[in-house]
Write a protein that holds these residues in place. Structure first.
Motif, short mmCIF file in Angstrom:
data_model
loop_
_atom_site.label_atom_id
_atom_site.label_comp_id
_atom_site.label_asym_id
_atom_site.label_seq_id
_atom_site.Cartn_x
_atom_site.Cartn_y
_atom_site.Cartn_z
N ASP A 249 72.38 92.79 -14.90
CA ASP A 249 71.13 92.21 -14.41
C ASP A 249 70.49 91.41 -15.53
O ASP A 249 69.62 91.90 -16.24
CB ASP A 249 70.20 93.31 -13.91
N GLU A 250 70.94 90.17 -15.72
CA GLU A 250 70.45 89.34 -16.81
C GLU A 250 70.19 87.92 -16.31
O GLU A 250 70.64 87.54 -15.23
CB GLU A 250 71.44 89.33 -17.97
N ASP A 251 69.46 87.17 -17.09
CA ASP A 251 69.17 85.78 -16.71
C ASP A 251 70.47 84.99 -16.65
O ASP A 251 71.37 85.17 -17.48
CB ASP A 251 68.22 85.14 -17.71
N LEU A 252 70.56 84.09 -15.67
CA LEU A 252 71.81 83.40 -15.42
C LEU A 252 71.82 82.02 -16.07
O LEU A 252 70.80 81.47 -16.46
CB LEU A 252 72.04 83.26 -13.92
N ARG A 253 73.03 81.47 -16.19
CA ARG A 253 73.23 80.12 -16.69
C ARG A 253 74.56 79.63 -16.13
O ARG A 253 75.16 80.31 -15.29
CB ARG A 253 73.23 80.10 -18.22
N GLN B 201 69.22 81.57 -9.53
CA GLN B 201 68.16 82.55 -9.26
C GLN B 201 68.75 83.87 -8.80
O GLN B 201 68.04 84.74 -8.29
CB GLN B 201 67.20 82.01 -8.19
#
Length: 577
Positions: A214-218, A550
């Motif tokens: 559960d981490e920020d995506l790129r 998102q």
């Protein structure tokens, strides 16, 4: 439903033969009384020729049809199609299913936005380019099974519902219906279980493992991803790297017909950081970081008084392009990596220009020009800090920016190397003696550095290694701690009390009391490998049903709400904002 051939596999050798084909109507063209239809299946497109007088039902794009006809040589070949030398002269055509007008063009080139394509992913999957990328992924999996099976590895599945463990990112948690107030966690990796398999005497394990973070995506991250997970007993670091290299060589040869030279280069962590500004360096181009500490300490700038590290990169011939706006962008980029600022200079007519130049006397300016081997109109970017990583990562990000802007990266080339000798710990910024694990808390310190665990933890290097391909971390691994005492010492250095360690890992550490073998392994990112070998920079291109940036699936609209009854079953109450 009868089918004699696949569309994309027909060729001149089939001329004169009657075939039965199925697929989707890709395009349809009428020329007077005759009609041409491009018929697509998952192997490609073949042109259908409907002569005057042959009655066929009305068809439109994306109708599913079946045809019977004879393969004929075309008078004017189409070099853009694999089947461009032939066509099928239709004698019978049936509509199997009709289709509405699709929301975007189903072809390799489409102007649809990514979220639109993901919303209708089942249509996007029909595009030949998307299927090509998925075939690359499938080839990687096939080669993996063949290679590891032939090297005595046993495929074993590990649990998806786990106990939460700290591994560097947030866990996805799952409420336990039968145990209100308790939760499972989805695995960030099979780390603990694959080590237990080694303790269990399996010796050589692998699986194509689903992992969740559960981490920020790129562009090269997804909340759920797949890794080729491998663990071995009684093998040294060199033996493990050699084993992995053999598999990589097969991927590149069989998928893109590229021969990689073995053994691969090996670069120490700090050499990569100090020269390339990254622990996953792309060495296909220059713009190397250069040490300017001895020169810049001679300047009169008070802001450099406490700096321990000062490095620079030189962007050849870019001075005139570096407007005030561009310079502000560079400073803001550097700040993202913990740097308070960025010193920017230009070199013109044998002198340094820029607001910082007033802090350097003539001798200092000449020494910097000689150190950096400056030429006319060069742009110089200098970073200074008490934190070595801030300097390296900040300039490394700028190095990558300019490489892309200036087109320094050669297309269709591959750059593979190992990064080794990682630090065991990373000191928490602003703390006295608080550390985080560079990889994970089960990484084994190098034998020659064990004595420094008690006296100088920052000096300790680890048996840790990452495989870097074209500037991407494509995988990595470590040798593991296999004795009880060392493991507890690492926990203490990471700030875990005996009670915390016992609560989080006691069940795992207990296994080390019963004769754990020396072991280690590696994991390769299947998604990133697929991305690299299929020639895309977007990880969503190689996943059948990905999430967007998102972490939302535009097709199913996941994540979504659940009923109050479902929440009551697991004892959860939603906190209102």
């Amino acid at each position: 439903m009868e089918r004699t051939d696949y569309n994309g596999e027909l060729s001149l050798k089939d001329v004169g033969r009657e075939v039965k084909l199925v697929g989707w109507v890709s395009t349809r063209r009428r020329l007077g009384a005759i009609e041409f239809i491009d018929l697509r299946d998952n192997t490609g497109i073949v042109q259908l020729y409907v002569k005057e007088g042959v009655e066929v039902p009305d068809t439109r794009n994306e109708y599913v049809i079946s045809v019977t006809g004879v393969v004929s040589k075309k008078d004017v070949p189409n070099p853009k199609l694999k089947t461009g030398e032939i066509e099928v002269v239709v004698s019978e055509l049936k509509v199997i299913n009709k289709a509405e007008n699709p929301p975007f063009i189903i072809a390799d080139k489409t102007d649809a936005l990514e979220d639109t394509r993901l919303q209708y992913r089942y249509l996007d999957l029909r595009r030949p380019e998307v299927q090509r990328k998925l075939r690359v992924r499938s080839q990687i999996v096939k080669i993996t099974h063949e290679y590891l099976d032939s090297n005595r590895f046993l495929e074993v599945e590990t649990p998806i519902l786990n106990l939460a463990t700290p591994e560097g990112a947030r866990d996805y948690i799952v409420p336990a219906r039968l145990h209100h107030g308790n939760f499972y966690a989805l695995p960030q990796s099979p780390q603990l279980f694959k080590q237990l398999l080694m303790i269990g005497g399996i010796e050589r394990y692998y699986q194509i493992a689903k992992c969740f973070r559960d981490e920020d995506l790129r562009a090269d991250r997804q909340p759920e991803f797949t890794q080729i997970d491998v663990e071995t007993s009684f093998m040294s670091q060199d033996e493990i790297l050699t084993m992995c290299e053999g598999m990589l060589k097969r991927y590149f040869k069989e998928i893109v017909n590229y021969d990689i030279e073995l053994p691969l280069r090996r670069m120490d962590f700090w050499d990569a950081m100090d020269n390339y500004g990254s622990d996953k360096p792309d060495t296909r181009y220059g713009l190397l970081l250069q040490n300017v500490y001895d020169v810049m300490k001679k300047s009169s700038f008070e802001g450099f008084k406490d700096a321990k590290y000062m490095r620079a990169i030189v962007v050849p011939g870019y001075g005139a392009k570096a407007s005030r706006k561009v310079q502000d962008e560079l400073v803001n980029e550097a700040k993202k990596f913990g740097l308070k600022g960025l010193t920017i200079l230009k070199y013109n007519a044998g002198a340094l220009n820029g607001s910082f130049a007033k802090f350097m006397d003539e001798a200092c300016q000449k020494e910097l020009a000689a150190t950096l081997n400056l030429n006319e109109d060069d742009l110089i970017l200098i970073a200074a800090s008490t934190n070595r990583r801030f300097v390296d990562f900040g300039l490394g990000a700028l190095r990558t920016r300019f490489a892309k802007e200036l087109g320094l990266i050669k297309p269709n080339t591959y750059d593979l190397l190992w990064i080794i000798n990682f630090p065991m710990f990373d000191k928490i910024e602003g703390s006295d003696n608080q550390y985080t694990a560079e990889h994970h808390p089960f990484t084994r310190p190098r034998d020659e550095d064990l004595e420094y665990l008690d006296t100088d933890p920052e000096r300790v290097l680890a048996y840790a290694y990452d495989i870097v391909i074209n500037g991407y971390e494509a995988g990595g691994g470590t040798l593991r701690i296999y004795d009880h005492d060392t493991q507890w010492k690492i926990f203490k250095l990471l700030g875990l009390s005996d009670a915390d360690a016992a609560r989080k890992f006691g069940w795992f550490i207990d296994a080390f009391k019963y004769g754990a073998p020396p072991h280690g392994g590696f994991a390769l990112g299947l998604d990133r490998l697929s991305m690299i070998l299929s020639g895309t920079e977007n990880i969503r291109d190689v996943i059948a049903f990905p999430k967007n940036l998102q972490a939302v699936d535009p097709m199913s609209k996941a994540p979504g709400e659940v009923s109050q009854g479902a929440l009551d079953d697991v004892g959860i109450q939603i906190k209102k904002d």
